[in-house]
Design an enzyme around this catalytic site. Structure first.
Site, PDB file in Angstrom:
ATOM      1  N   SER A  33       0.728  -1.325   0.024  1.00 10.44           N
ATOM      2  CA  SER A  33      -0.022  -0.041  -0.080  1.00 10.44           C
ATOM      3  C   SER A  33       1.012   1.148  -0.128  1.00 10.44           C
ATOM      4  O   SER A  33       1.725   1.608   0.982  1.00 10.44           O
ATOM      5  CB  SER A  33      -0.900  -0.054   1.323  1.00 10.44           C
ATOM      6  OG  SER A  33      -1.531   1.469   1.504  1.00 10.44           O
TER       7      SER A  33
ATOM      8  N   HIS B  80      -0.898  -1.467  -4.357  1.00 17.66           N
ATOM      9  CA  HIS B  80      -2.166  -1.079  -3.735  1.00 17.66           C
ATOM     10  C   HIS B  80      -2.306   0.369  -3.517  1.00 17.66           C
ATOM     11  O   HIS B  80      -1.624   1.172  -2.765  1.00 17.66           O
ATOM     12  CB  HIS B  80      -2.389  -1.815  -2.589  1.00 17.66           C
ATOM     13  CG  HIS B  80      -3.572  -1.941  -1.732  1.00 17.66           C
ATOM     14  ND1 HIS B  80      -4.754  -2.478  -2.140  1.00 17.66           N
ATOM     15  CD2 HIS B  80      -4.189  -0.907  -0.970  1.00 17.66           C
ATOM     16  CE1 HIS B  80      -5.558  -2.098  -1.656  1.00 17.66           C
ATOM     17  NE2 HIS B  80      -5.578  -1.203  -0.591  1.00 17.66           N
TER      18      HIS B  80
ATOM     19  N   ASP C  28      -4.227   3.536  -2.286  1.00 14.90           N
ATOM     20  CA  ASP C  28      -5.872   3.698  -1.215  1.00 14.90           C
ATOM     21  C   ASP C  28      -6.259   5.093  -1.580  1.00 14.90           C
ATOM     22  O   ASP C  28      -5.531   6.174  -1.516  1.00 14.90           O
ATOM     23  CB  ASP C  28      -5.325   3.678   0.272  1.00 14.90           C
ATOM     24  CG  ASP C  28      -5.085   2.005   0.783  1.00 14.90           C
ATOM     25  OD1 ASP C  28      -3.920   2.024   1.121  1.00 14.90           O
ATOM     26  OD2 ASP C  28      -5.916   1.259   0.495  1.00 14.90           O
TER      27      ASP C  28
ATOM     28  N   MET D   4      -9.057   7.940  -0.734  1.00 10.42           N
ATOM     29  CA  MET D   4      -9.956   8.099   0.444  1.00 10.42           C
ATOM     30  C   MET D   4     -10.528   9.724   0.215  1.00 10.42           C
ATOM     31  O   MET D   4      -9.733  10.431  -0.329  1.00 10.42           O
ATOM     32  CB  MET D   4      -9.301   8.217   1.855  1.00 10.42           C
ATOM     33  CG  MET D   4      -8.539   6.950   1.865  1.00 10.42           C
ATOM     34  SD  MET D   4      -7.725   6.824   3.760  1.00 10.42           S
ATOM     35  CE  MET D   4      -6.824   5.192   3.819  1.00 10.42           C
TER      36      MET D   4
ATOM     37  N   HIS E 189      -8.121   0.825  -4.348  1.00  8.12           N
ATOM     38  CA  HIS E 189      -9.056   0.439  -3.313  1.00  8.12           C
ATOM     39  C   HIS E 189      -9.907   1.738  -3.291  1.00  8.12           C
ATOM     40  O   HIS E 189      -9.210   2.811  -2.538  1.00  8.12           O
ATOM     41  CB  HIS E 189      -8.194  -0.037  -2.053  1.00  8.12           C
ATOM     42  CG  HIS E 189      -9.147  -0.229  -0.863  1.00  8.12           C
ATOM     43  ND1 HIS E 189      -8.671  -0.273   0.426  1.00  8.12           N
ATOM     44  CD2 HIS E 189     -10.401  -0.269  -0.884  1.00  8.12           C
ATOM     45  CE1 HIS E 189      -9.663  -0.468   1.244  1.00  8.12           C
ATOM     46  NE2 HIS E 189     -10.790  -0.295   0.577  1.00  8.12           N
TER      47      HIS E 189
ATOM     48  N   MET F 115     -12.050   3.957  -1.309  1.00 10.91           N
ATOM     49  CA  MET F 115     -12.885   4.287  -0.119  1.00 10.91           C
ATOM     50  C   MET F 115     -13.608   5.505  -0.187  1.00 10.91           C
ATOM     51  O   MET F 115     -13.213   6.568   0.370  1.00 10.91           O
ATOM     52  CB  MET F 115     -11.840   4.265   0.992  1.00 10.91           C
ATOM     53  CG  MET F 115     -11.316   2.859   1.406  1.00 10.91           C
ATOM     54  SD  MET F 115      -9.741   2.765   2.369  1.00 10.91           S
ATOM     55  CE  MET F 115      -8.645   3.122   1.116  1.00 10.91           C
TER      56      MET F 115
ATOM     57  N   MET G 161     -11.243  -6.497   4.547  1.00 10.59           N
ATOM     58  CA  MET G 161     -10.538  -5.446   5.679  1.00 10.59           C
ATOM     59  C   MET G 161     -10.309  -5.826   6.983  1.00 10.59           C
ATOM     60  O   MET G 161     -11.212  -6.529   7.561  1.00 10.59           O
ATOM     61  CB  MET G 161     -11.374  -4.345   5.670  1.00 10.59           C
ATOM     62  CG  MET G 161     -11.640  -3.349   4.332  1.00 10.59           C
ATOM     63  SD  MET G 161      -9.906  -3.046   3.592  1.00 10.59           S
ATOM     64  CE  MET G 161      -9.323  -1.653   4.767  1.00 10.59           C
TER      65      MET G 161
ATOM     66  N   PHE H 116      -6.829   4.550   7.524  1.00 11.39           N
ATOM     67  CA  PHE H 116      -5.381   4.672   7.877  1.00 11.39           C
ATOM     68  C   PHE H 116      -4.464   3.541   8.024  1.00 11.39           C
ATOM     69  O   PHE H 116      -5.075   2.312   8.324  1.00 11.39           O
ATOM     70  CB  PHE H 116      -5.465   5.416   9.538  1.00 11.39           C
ATOM     71  CG  PHE H 116      -6.446   6.605   9.655  1.00 11.39           C
ATOM     72  CD1 PHE H 116      -7.650   6.440  10.128  1.00 11.39           C
ATOM     73  CD2 PHE H 116      -5.648   7.948   9.370  1.00 11.39           C
ATOM     74  CE1 PHE H 116      -8.320   7.782  10.132  1.00 11.39           C
ATOM     75  CE2 PHE H 116      -6.517   9.061   9.615  1.00 11.39           C
ATOM     76  CZ  PHE H 116      -7.784   8.980   9.785  1.00 11.39           C
ATOM     77  N   GLY H 117      -3.130   3.699   7.839  1.00 10.46           N
ATOM     78  CA  GLY H 117      -2.320   2.616   7.780  1.00 10.46           C
ATOM     79  C   GLY H 117      -1.949   2.759   9.258  1.00 10.46           C
ATOM     80  O   GLY H 117      -2.287   3.398  10.255  1.00 10.46           O
ATOM     81  N   GLY H 118      -1.207   1.567   9.624  1.00 12.69           N
ATOM     82  CA  GLY H 118      -0.373   1.283  10.936  1.00 12.69           C
ATOM     83  C   GLY H 118      -1.313   0.840  12.167  1.00 12.69           C
ATOM     84  O   GLY H 118      -1.242   0.986  13.085  1.00 12.69           O
TER      85      GLY H 118
ATOM     86  N   ASP I  51      -6.603  -6.843   3.705  1.00  6.75           N
ATOM     87  CA  ASP I  51      -6.086  -5.315   3.884  1.00  6.75           C
ATOM     88  C   ASP I  51      -5.919  -4.767   5.354  1.00  6.75           C
ATOM     89  O   ASP I  51      -7.158  -4.642   5.625  1.00  6.75           O
ATOM     90  CB  ASP I  51      -6.659  -4.824   2.756  1.00  6.75           C
ATOM     91  CG  ASP I  51      -6.183  -3.089   2.786  1.00  6.75           C
ATOM     92  OD1 ASP I  51      -6.661  -2.258   1.783  1.00  6.75           O
ATOM     93  OD2 ASP I  51      -5.304  -2.776   3.321  1.00  6.75           O
ATOM     94  N   GLY I  52      -4.820  -4.645   6.023  1.00  8.68           N
ATOM     95  CA  GLY I  52      -4.676  -3.619   7.339  1.00  8.68           C
ATOM     96  C   GLY I  52      -4.166  -4.513   8.143  1.00  8.68           C
ATOM     97  O   GLY I  52      -4.621  -5.784   8.754  1.00  8.68           O
ATOM     98  N   GLY I  53      -3.196  -4.015   8.755  1.00  9.96           N
ATOM     99  CA  GLY I  53      -2.418  -4.670   9.870  1.00  9.96           C
ATOM    100  C   GLY I  53      -1.873  -5.922   9.798  1.00  9.96           C
ATOM    101  O   GLY I  53      -1.345  -6.735  10.671  1.00  9.96           O
TER     102      GLY I  53
ATOM    103  N   GLY J 219       1.210  -1.741   4.277  1.00  9.16           N
ATOM    104  CA  GLY J 219       2.118  -0.406   4.211  1.00  9.16           C
ATOM    105  C   GLY J 219       3.266  -0.483   5.240  1.00  9.16           C
ATOM    106  O   GLY J 219       4.195  -0.522   4.705  1.00  9.16           O
TER     107      GLY J 219
HETATM  108  C1  DX5 Z   1      -6.626   1.290   5.243  1.00  9.09           C
HETATM  109  C2  DX5 Z   1      -6.231   0.820   3.629  1.00  9.09           C
HETATM  110  C3  DX5 Z   1      -5.084  -0.082   3.835  1.00  9.09           C
HETATM  111  C4  DX5 Z   1      -3.850   0.341   4.734  1.00  9.09           C
HETATM  112  C5  DX5 Z   1      -2.765  -0.885   4.896  1.00  9.09           C
HETATM  113  O1  DX5 Z   1      -7.678   2.141   5.046  1.00  9.09           O
HETATM  114  O2  DX5 Z   1      -7.174   0.346   3.121  1.00  9.09           O
HETATM  115  O3  DX5 Z   1      -4.623  -0.600   2.636  1.00  9.09           O
HETATM  116  O4  DX5 Z   1      -2.937   1.457   3.975  1.00  9.09           O
HETATM  117  O5  DX5 Z   1      -1.640  -0.008   5.706  1.00  9.09           O
HETATM  118  P1  DX5 Z   1      -1.212  -1.284   7.104  1.00  9.09           P
HETATM  119  O6  DX5 Z   1      -0.621  -2.314   6.282  1.00  9.09           O
HETATM  120  O7  DX5 Z   1      -0.226  -0.171   7.560  1.00  9.09           O
HETATM  121  O8  DX5 Z   1      -2.241  -1.305   7.995  1.00  9.09           O
HETATM  122 ZN    ZN Z   2      -6.388  -0.607   1.095  1.00 14.16          ZN
END
Ligand code: DX5
Ligand code: ZN
Length: 219
Positions: free
Chosen positions: A9, A34, A36, A38, A67, A69, A138, A144-146, A176-178, A198
């Site tokens: 990401s 990927h 993102d 938003m 993606h 959102m 998801m 958000f990432g992280g 996707d996510g964490g 990410g």
């Molecule tokens: C969150 C995004 C994810 C996110 C993944 O809304 O859709 O793609 O960036 O980032 P990490 O791997 O840091 O959770």
């Molecule tokens: Zn994503």
């Protein structure tokens, strides 16, 4: 067993160097990118739109796994298709007519994905499973990432894999996510064949992206 693919990401990339970051990801062995998107409405964050994707398109031939959102999403699908998205993934809550939005994405000869938030159950999209190329599960609440991986989604991944095997559906299962080194194997064993990451990819092992991609692929 399908080949495991990694879709880093760019939300965690250096936004002042996105073109070079995409090249760095490709050189490090990323299978796709990927992206993102938003809108500050569907999710409480704002990132990039079609003009940036158009500008990034020339930096790599890799699949742009976009993606969305954003809501409402239907009226923007053409802009993302024209900008160079290869996979266009939407959230069912972001369109008044999911079947029509899926058809609309396909009309641009793009692959179509549906993204399920942690609280969105598989049954609301059951009728569309045969029509899509990708289900994006998801494992965090989007925006958000992280964030921390939500382990309850493992059951959803297992259900999607069972439906895919029982009914011979063609969709890829992307999570996707964490995603990190301690949960990637569980996610793969549950049935995912594409992992988005990410933070782990950009931050672990002093930012050794190649090593992080390879480690996430290990089963
Ligand atoms: C969150 C995004 C994810 C996110 C993944 O809304 O859709 O793609 O960036 O980032 P990490 O791997 O840091 O959770
Ligand atoms: Zn994503």
């Amino acid at each position: 067993m399908k080949k495991i693919q990694i879709s880093p990401s760019i939300l965690s990339a250096d936004f002042s160097q996105l073109g070079n970051e995409i090249k760095r990801l490709e050189d490090a062995g990323a299978d796709m990118i990927h992206v993102d998107v938003m809108d500050g409405h569907f999710v409480p964050n704002l990132t990039i739109g079609p003009p940036v994707i158009k500008a990034l398109r020339k930096y790599s031939e890799l699949t742009f796994d976009v993606h969305l959102m954003i809501s409402p999403v239907h009226k923007y699908i053409k802009d993302f298709a024209d900008a160079g998205a290869d996979i266009i993934t939407i959230h069912p809550e972001a369109t008044d007519n999911l079947a029509e939005s899926i058809k609309h994405i396909k009309s641009f000869k793009k692959k179509v994905g549906i993204s399920l938030n942690p609280n969105t159950e598989v049954n609301i999209i059951e009728n569309e499973l045969e029509n899509v190329d990708l289900i994006l599960v998801m494992s965090v609440h989007p925006g958000f990432g992280g964030q921390k991986f939500i382990p309850e989604v493992i059951k959803k991944i297992e259900l999607l894999k069972k439906l895919k095997d029982d009914k011979n559906y063609k969709y890829d299962i992307e999570v996707d996510g964490g995603i990190n080194f301690s949960n990637s194997k569980d996610v793969i064993n549950a049935g995912a064949n594409i992992l988005v990451s990410g933070t782990t990819i950009f931050k672990e092992n002093n930012g050794n992206i190649k090593k992080n991609i390879e480690t996430l692929k290990e089963v």
